[in-house]
Design an enzyme around this catalytic site. Structure first.
Site, PDB file in Angstrom:
ATOM      1  N   GLU A   1      18.126  51.367  41.778  1.00 31.09           N
ATOM      2  CA  GLU A   1      16.960  50.574  42.214  1.00 31.09           C
ATOM      3  C   GLU A   1      16.742  49.352  41.340  1.00 31.09           C
ATOM      4  O   GLU A   1      15.997  48.446  41.722  1.00 31.09           O
ATOM      5  CB  GLU A   1      15.705  51.475  42.243  1.00 31.09           C
ATOM      6  CG  GLU A   1      14.993  51.659  40.908  1.00 31.09           C
ATOM      7  CD  GLU A   1      15.684  52.655  39.980  1.00 31.09           C
ATOM      8  OE1 GLU A   1      16.881  52.955  40.176  1.00 31.09           O
ATOM      9  OE2 GLU A   1      15.019  53.113  39.022  1.00 31.09           O
TER      10      GLU A   1
ATOM     11  N   CYS B   1      17.688  59.287  37.369  1.00 27.81           N
ATOM     12  CA  CYS B   1      17.367  59.440  35.948  1.00 27.81           C
ATOM     13  C   CYS B   1      16.429  60.639  35.747  1.00 27.81           C
ATOM     14  O   CYS B   1      16.831  61.778  35.938  1.00 27.81           O
ATOM     15  CB  CYS B   1      16.777  58.133  35.415  1.00 27.81           C
ATOM     16  SG  CYS B   1      16.743  58.044  33.605  1.00 27.81           S
TER      17      CYS B   1
ATOM     18  N   HIS C   1      20.601  53.666  37.405  1.00 33.40           N
ATOM     19  CA  HIS C   1      19.467  53.217  38.221  1.00 33.40           C
ATOM     20  C   HIS C   1      19.870  52.229  39.314  1.00 33.40           C
ATOM     21  O   HIS C   1      19.799  51.011  39.091  1.00 33.40           O
ATOM     22  CB  HIS C   1      18.427  52.553  37.317  1.00 33.40           C
ATOM     23  CG  HIS C   1      17.700  53.514  36.438  1.00 33.40           C
ATOM     24  ND1 HIS C   1      16.469  54.033  36.771  1.00 33.40           N
ATOM     25  CD2 HIS C   1      18.036  54.070  35.255  1.00 33.40           C
ATOM     26  CE1 HIS C   1      16.068  54.862  35.809  1.00 33.40           C
ATOM     27  NE2 HIS C   1      17.003  54.904  34.879  1.00 33.40           N
TER      28      HIS C   1
END
Lengths: 90, 223
Positions: free
Chosen positions: B196, B85, B194
């Site tokens: 994560e 990002c 994302h």
């Protein structure tokens, strides 16, 4: 001291949704006849007299603009000081 | 194995990135933007957020942080780097990846669970995936529209460097539906969604993102 103006605009081929949004808002507010709006950034720099044009160009290219998506122009402008005297070169 | 996670002023996702690293079985090492020191890590993650308030352009200020000079040097030497990002935006601004991320075409901030297609399974961060696999990870960005000139896009496609593509509706208008790309050597990966945030089903939409961190472990361990 000199005043330097750097104008940064999205490249013509890059979609400018912010400009389009502004263009779309104008008729809703009753302003007719504006066919296109493009939105950019305007920087005013106060610089010492010994800062040369090449340095100003590097400032614009490395930080103020992203050469991938934006075009820019650098120009020195005349500054009229409070006592009426004119400083700087056009 | 040590994986550095950078924190800039305005970074949001460093904690989740570190958690993903730990979950994958590596040690997460915090890196501070103001220190020109990578603390001997084997790889670096540049996490998401709004570094320096996204002033000027997303990533434009962070790119000049002391730690980024070290990251650029290490990446040029082959160290794996993942930009997520805002991290992807920073890597583009730093010149480690080509192109740029600009305002979403619809102007809306997009926040949703997004399907991606895996198109590269040879990079340092993607070996655990099957080519063509579809994964579900969160996407949350206002300036996620990937752009580059046609020649660059053709080169990315020709060299197999488009790592992830949006599946279904492309909400930010990214050119050629590009969600993530790699550098020439497949060591640096940048993506807008994302991974994560998708490492276990308790806190994310899937655990599909964990594969990126496990891929890195394979890459570093077998190096």
């Amino acid at each position: 001291m000199a005043r330097v103006v750097v104008d940064v605009m999205p490249k013509q081929e890059i979609l400018d949704p912010q400009g389009q949004a502004v263009a779309g808002a104008l008729p809703r507010l009753g302003f007719e006849g504006v066919t296109s709006v493009r939105q950019g950034k305007h920087f005013e720099l106060e610089v010492d007299d010994d800062v040369d044009d090449e340095t100003l160009e590097r400032i614009a290219e490395t930080l103020l603009a992203n050469p991938v998506t934006e075009d820019w122009t650098v120009r020195r402008v005349t500054v009229e000081s409070a006592d009426g005297s004119v400083a700087g070169a056009v | 194995m040590r994986v550095g996670v950078i924190t800039f002023p305005g970074t949001l996702d460093d904690v989740d990135a570190a958690r993903a690293v730990t979950t994958a079985g590596a040690e997460a090492v915090p890196l501070w933007h103001g220190d020109a020191d990578l603390r001997g890590v084997d790889a670096v993650i540049v996490p998401g957020g709004f570094s320096y308030g996204d002033y000027l352009r997303c990533g434009a200020i962070a790119r000049f942080a002391p730690v980024m000079g070290e990251v650029v040097t290490a990446a040029r030497g082959g160290m794996p780097v993942l930009g997520i990002c805002n991290g992807f935006q920073i890597l583009c601004e730093a010149g480690l990846l080509p192109g740029a991320l600009v305002r979403n075409s619809g102007l809306h901030f997009v926040c949703r669970d997004q399907w991606l297609r895996v198109e590269n399974t040879t990079s340092a961060w993607t070996t655990r995936y099957d080519r063509g696999a579809e994964i579900l990870v969160p996407l949350k960005s206002g300036e996620g529209r990937y752009v580059a000139d046609e020649a660059t896009l053709d080169r990315l496609e020709g060299e197999g460097r488009v790592a992830f593509r949006y599946v279904g509706e492309n909400r930010n208008g990214a050119l050629r539906d590009i969600a993530g790309i790699t550098d020439e050597r497949g060591r640096v990966l940048g993506l807008m969604p994302h991974p994560e945030h998708a490492i276990d089903a308790l806190t994310g939409p899937s655990d599909d993102g964990l594969g990126m961190f496990l891929s890195l472990l394979d890459t570093v361990v077998t190096a």
